[in-house]
Write a protein that holds these residues in place. Structure first.
Motif, mmCIF file in Angstrom:
data_model
loop_
_atom_site.group_PDB
_atom_site.id
_atom_site.type_symbol
_atom_site.label_atom_id
_atom_site.label_comp_id
_atom_site.label_asym_id
_atom_site.label_seq_id
_atom_site.Cartn_x
_atom_site.Cartn_y
_atom_site.Cartn_z
ATOM 1 N N ARG A 11 21.277 -3.059 -0.950
ATOM 2 C CA ARG A 11 22.367 -3.022 -1.931
ATOM 3 C C ARG A 11 21.955 -2.416 -3.267
ATOM 4 O O ARG A 11 22.793 -1.921 -4.013
ATOM 5 N N ASN A 12 20.680 -2.481 -3.596
ATOM 6 C CA ASN A 12 20.197 -1.910 -4.849
ATOM 7 C C ASN A 12 18.713 -1.606 -4.713
ATOM 8 O O ASN A 12 18.116 -1.830 -3.655
ATOM 9 N N HIS A 13 18.118 -1.086 -5.769
ATOM 10 C CA HIS A 13 16.736 -0.626 -5.676
ATOM 11 C C HIS A 13 15.730 -1.738 -5.381
ATOM 12 O O HIS A 13 14.657 -1.463 -4.839
ATOM 13 N N SER A 14 16.069 -2.968 -5.713
ATOM 14 C CA SER A 14 15.139 -4.062 -5.433
ATOM 15 C C SER A 14 14.991 -4.308 -3.935
ATOM 16 O O SER A 14 14.055 -4.996 -3.506
ATOM 17 N N ASP A 15 15.900 -3.739 -3.129
ATOM 18 C CA ASP A 15 15.855 -3.928 -1.681
ATOM 19 C C ASP A 15 15.037 -2.852 -0.971
ATOM 20 O O ASP A 15 15.018 -2.800 0.269
ATOM 21 N N ALA A 16 14.364 -1.986 -1.704
ATOM 22 C CA ALA A 16 13.641 -0.875 -1.072
ATOM 23 C C ALA A 16 12.569 -1.352 -0.093
ATOM 24 O O ALA A 16 12.290 -0.674 0.904
ATOM 25 N N ARG A 17 11.997 -2.498 -0.345
ATOM 26 C CA ARG A 17 10.986 -3.020 0.580
ATOM 27 C C ARG A 17 11.590 -3.284 1.956
ATOM 28 O O ARG A 17 10.894 -3.159 2.981
ATOM 29 N N ASN A 18 12.868 -3.660 1.994
ATOM 30 C CA ASN A 18 13.520 -3.882 3.288
ATOM 31 C C ASN A 18 13.545 -2.594 4.105
ATOM 32 O O ASN A 18 13.353 -2.622 5.329
ATOM 33 N N LYS A 41 6.065 10.424 3.180
ATOM 34 C CA LYS A 41 6.868 11.633 3.003
ATOM 35 C C LYS A 41 8.315 11.293 2.708
ATOM 36 O O LYS A 41 8.948 11.896 1.829
ATOM 37 N N ILE A 42 8.870 10.331 3.422
ATOM 38 C CA ILE A 42 10.261 9.918 3.209
ATOM 39 C C ILE A 42 10.435 9.319 1.817
ATOM 40 O O ILE A 42 11.394 9.638 1.099
ATOM 41 N N LEU A 43 9.528 8.441 1.434
ATOM 42 C CA LEU A 43 9.668 7.704 0.180
ATOM 43 C C LEU A 43 9.437 8.561 -1.055
ATOM 44 O O LEU A 43 10.035 8.308 -2.099
ATOM 45 N N ARG A 44 8.572 9.569 -0.959
ATOM 46 C CA ARG A 44 8.284 10.342 -2.178
ATOM 47 C C ARG A 44 7.744 11.749 -1.964
ATOM 48 O O ARG A 44 8.093 12.673 -2.688
ATOM 49 N N ASP A 45 6.848 11.934 -0.981
ATOM 50 C CA ASP A 45 6.085 13.179 -0.935
ATOM 51 C C ASP A 45 6.953 14.413 -0.733
ATOM 52 O O ASP A 45 6.657 15.484 -1.293
ATOM 53 N N ASN A 46 8.012 14.302 0.053
ATOM 54 C CA ASN A 46 8.863 15.474 0.271
ATOM 55 C C ASN A 46 9.578 15.889 -1.009
ATOM 56 O O ASN A 46 9.684 17.084 -1.316
ATOM 57 N N TRP A 47 10.066 14.915 -1.772
ATOM 58 C CA TRP A 47 10.707 15.248 -3.057
ATOM 59 C C TRP A 47 9.677 15.800 -4.040
ATOM 60 O O TRP A 47 9.980 16.737 -4.790
ATOM 61 N N ARG A 104 9.949 -1.865 5.317
ATOM 62 C CA ARG A 104 9.603 -2.803 6.393
ATOM 63 C C ARG A 104 10.235 -2.372 7.712
ATOM 64 O O ARG A 104 9.575 -2.349 8.755
ATOM 65 N N ARG A 105 11.513 -1.984 7.666
ATOM 66 C CA ARG A 105 12.191 -1.593 8.901
ATOM 67 C C ARG A 105 11.660 -0.262 9.426
ATOM 68 O O ARG A 105 11.585 -0.049 10.638
ATOM 69 N N LEU A 106 11.268 0.656 8.547
ATOM 70 C CA LEU A 106 10.652 1.903 8.997
ATOM 71 C C LEU A 106 9.364 1.614 9.762
ATOM 72 O O LEU A 106 9.081 2.228 10.801
ATOM 73 N N ILE A 107 8.571 0.673 9.253
ATOM 74 C CA ILE A 107 7.342 0.275 9.942
ATOM 75 C C ILE A 107 7.688 -0.314 11.302
ATOM 76 O O ILE A 107 7.084 0.044 12.333
ATOM 77 N N GLU A 108 8.660 -1.205 11.341
ATOM 78 C CA GLU A 108 9.056 -1.858 12.590
ATOM 79 C C GLU A 108 9.618 -0.860 13.601
ATOM 80 O O GLU A 108 9.490 -1.062 14.809
ATOM 81 N N ARG A 109 10.238 0.219 13.094
ATOM 82 C CA ARG A 109 10.805 1.224 13.980
ATOM 83 C C ARG A 109 9.766 2.243 14.458
ATOM 84 O O ARG A 109 10.080 3.164 15.212
ATOM 85 N N GLY A 110 8.512 2.099 14.002
ATOM 86 C CA GLY A 110 7.441 2.919 14.540
ATOM 87 C C GLY A 110 7.053 4.134 13.719
ATOM 88 O O GLY A 110 6.252 4.960 14.171
ATOM 89 N N ARG A 151 0.829 -1.201 0.000
ATOM 90 C CA ARG A 151 0.000 0.000 0.000
ATOM 91 C C ARG A 151 0.868 1.258 0.000
ATOM 92 O O ARG A 151 0.611 2.209 -0.742
ATOM 93 N N LEU A 152 1.913 1.268 0.818
ATOM 94 C CA LEU A 152 2.791 2.436 0.902
ATOM 95 C C LEU A 152 3.598 2.637 -0.374
ATOM 96 O O LEU A 152 3.938 3.764 -0.738
ATOM 97 N N HIS A 153 3.901 1.539 -1.061
ATOM 98 C CA HIS A 153 4.689 1.616 -2.289
ATOM 99 C C HIS A 153 3.839 1.875 -3.524
ATOM 100 O O HIS A 153 4.392 2.070 -4.617
ATOM 101 N N ALA A 154 2.538 1.875 -3.366
ATOM 102 C CA ALA A 154 1.662 2.016 -4.537
ATOM 103 C C ALA A 154 1.919 3.308 -5.297
ATOM 104 O O ALA A 154 1.788 3.360 -6.523
ATOM 105 N N GLY A 155 2.308 4.346 -4.598
ATOM 106 C CA GLY A 155 2.602 5.626 -5.252
ATOM 107 C C GLY A 155 4.031 5.748 -5.739
ATOM 108 O O GLY A 155 4.396 6.776 -6.318
#
Length: 350
Positions: free
Chosen positions: A310-317, A334-340, A320-326, A14-18
Motif C-alpha cells: 500500500r505504501n513504501h513501508s511495504d517494500a520488504r513484502n 536489478k529490479i529494485l535499483r540497478d536497472n534504473w 520477500r515474495r520475490l525471494i519466495e518466487r525464486g 542485505r538486498l535493501h542495503a543499497g
C-alpha cells in the motif's frame, strides 16, 4: 553459509542495503495541496515510510489535475516544485538531484534522492522555451501525456481500444527532440499507441515507461502491449511496474499478480528491462470525498490497492515474495535499483 543459514529477513536486509528506486510517486501534488495547512509534510508524513522501505531514489512527479487547466497549469507546476525545494531545505534527509553524480553522492550519504519528473506536458503549454526553464529547475524526466490530450499528444485511455489514432503533434515532436538533446529522460507512460511508436521513430537513447502494467493481465491502452515491451527491450530501456493497475478485478489485485507482471516482462525482454514504478496513490485517494472517488472511477477506473503493498513501508513484502518466487539476488537487485541506475548513467551525465 557456514555458521548458520541466512534468514529471509537477513537476506532482505542485505538486498535493501543499497536502497530502492521508485520512478513514479505523486509527491509534489500532495505537498502542494497541503502547502497552507501543514508544515514539514515531507519529513513528518513521508520520511518514516520511505526509510522503513529503504527508498533511496524517488521520481517525484509533477501532475496537474483537470481543475487547474488550462489557466493555472504553469503556476501549479512551479508551485509544486517550490514545495519540493522547501521540503528538502527543511529536512536534510532529502536532496533534489539533477545528475547521476548528485544521485550517487546522495545515495552514498544515506539520503533520499528526489528526481523531479513531469507527468503530462501541460505546464509547458505550447512553449518549447519553458522546457529549458523546467530543466534548470531540476526536471529530469518527462512523460508527454496523462490519459488526456494536450498540445504534445494524446494519452492512452483506460479501455482496450479507443485512444486517438493520431501520434504526436509538431510541438510534441519538438519536445521529444529537445529532451534527448538536454538529457531529460523520455517516459512513455500513458502515451497512446501511435504516440508510443512515433517517439521511438525520432529518438535513439534508451526509453522508459516509469509506471505501467502489462496488457496480458489488464487489457487497457493505458497499459503496455507485448510488442511495446519488446520495443523497450530492444532499446535497452526499463519498464517500472505499477502497483495500482495489476488487475481489473479487486480479488486479483494481489502481490503475486504484481510479481506476475514482473515475470512476464522479464520473460519477453530479460530482467534488465524491469524496474519499480509503484505509483502509490492510496494516500491521496483516501483524502478525497466519495463524490470525487466516483468521478475518478467514471473518468478512468476504480483503483484496486494491493493489501500487502500500500505504501513504501511495504517494500520488504515485495522483496520477500520475490525471494519466495525464486528470483536470485542479482535479479532482485536489478529490479529494485540497478536497472534504473543504469538509465541514470546513460541520460543524466550533466
Amino acid at each position: 553459509m557456514t555458521a548458520k543459514e541466512e534468514s529471509i529477513e537477513e537476506q532482505i536486509d542485505r538486498l535493501h542495503a543499497g536502497g530502492i528506486v521508485d520512478m513514479h510517486f505523486d509527491l509534489p501534488m500532495d505537498l502542494y495541496e497541503k502547502r497552507d495547512r501543514k508544515k514539514n509534510v515531507l519529513e513528518t508524513e513521508f520520511l518514516p515510510e520511505l526509510e522503513t522501505g529503504n527508498m533511496r531514489v524517488l521520481g517525484a512527479a509533477i501532475y496537474i489535475e483537470d481543475r487547474y487547466l488550462p489557466e493555472s497549469g504553469l503556476r501549479v507546476a512551479l508551485d509544486q516544485i517550490a514545495r519540493l525545494y522547501a521540503g528538502t531545505q527543511a529536512c536534510q534527509r532529502f536532496a533534489i538531484c539533477k545528475s547521476v553524480r548528485e544521485i550517487q553522492n546522495t545515495r552514498a550519504e544515506g539520503k533520499i534522492a528526489l528526481i523531479i519528473t513531469m507527468e503530462g506536458a501541460e505546464p509547458l503549454g505550447s512553449d518549447l522555451h519553458l522546457l529549458r526553464v523546467f530543466y534548470e529547475l531540476g526536471v529530469r524526466s518527462i512523460g508527454l501525456t496523462h490519459a488526456r490530450s494536450n498540445a504534445a499528444g494524446h494519452g492512452g485511455i483506460f479501455a482496450p481500444t479507443g485512444s486517438a489514432l493520431e501520434g504526436l503533434t509538431a510541438f510534441g515532436r519538438d519536445v521529444v527532440r529537445e529532451c534527448e538533446r538536454l538529457g531529460v529522460i523520455i517516459d512513455l507512460a500513458h502515451i497512446n499507441p501511435a504516440g508510443f511508436d512515433e517517439i521511438f521513430s525520432i529518438t535513439t537513447k534508451p526509453l522508459i515507461v516509469s509506471h505501467t502494467n502489462v496488457r496480458r493481465y489488464y487489457d487497457i491502452e493505458r497499459n503496455i502491449s507485448d510488442e511495446q515491451i519488446k520495443m523497450i527491450g530492444k532499446r535497452r530501456g526499463v519498464i517500472g511496474v505499477n502497483s495500482v493497475l495489476v488487475s481489473a478485478a479487486k480479488e486479483e489485485s494481489t502481490l503475486d499478480r504484481y510479481i506476475d507482471h514482473i515475470e512476464y516482462i522479464a520473460s519477453l525482454i530479460g530482467i534488465d528491462g524491469v524496474g519499480i514504478g509503484f505509483d502509490f496513490f492510496e494516500f491521496i485517494y483516501r483524502q478525497w470525498p466519495e463524490s470525487r472517488q466516483k468521478e475518478l472511477a467514471a473518468k478512468f477506473t476504480t483503483p484496486h490497492f494491493i493489501p500487502e503493498l500500500r505504501n513504501h513501508s511495504d517494500a520488504r513484502n515485495l522483496t520477500r515474495r520475490l525471494i519466495e518466487r525464486g528470483f536470485s539476488d542479482d535479479q532482485i537487485r536489478k529490479i529494485l535499483r540497478d536497472n534504473w541506475l543504469r538509465i541514470f548513467k546513460e541520460w543524466l551525465k550533466r
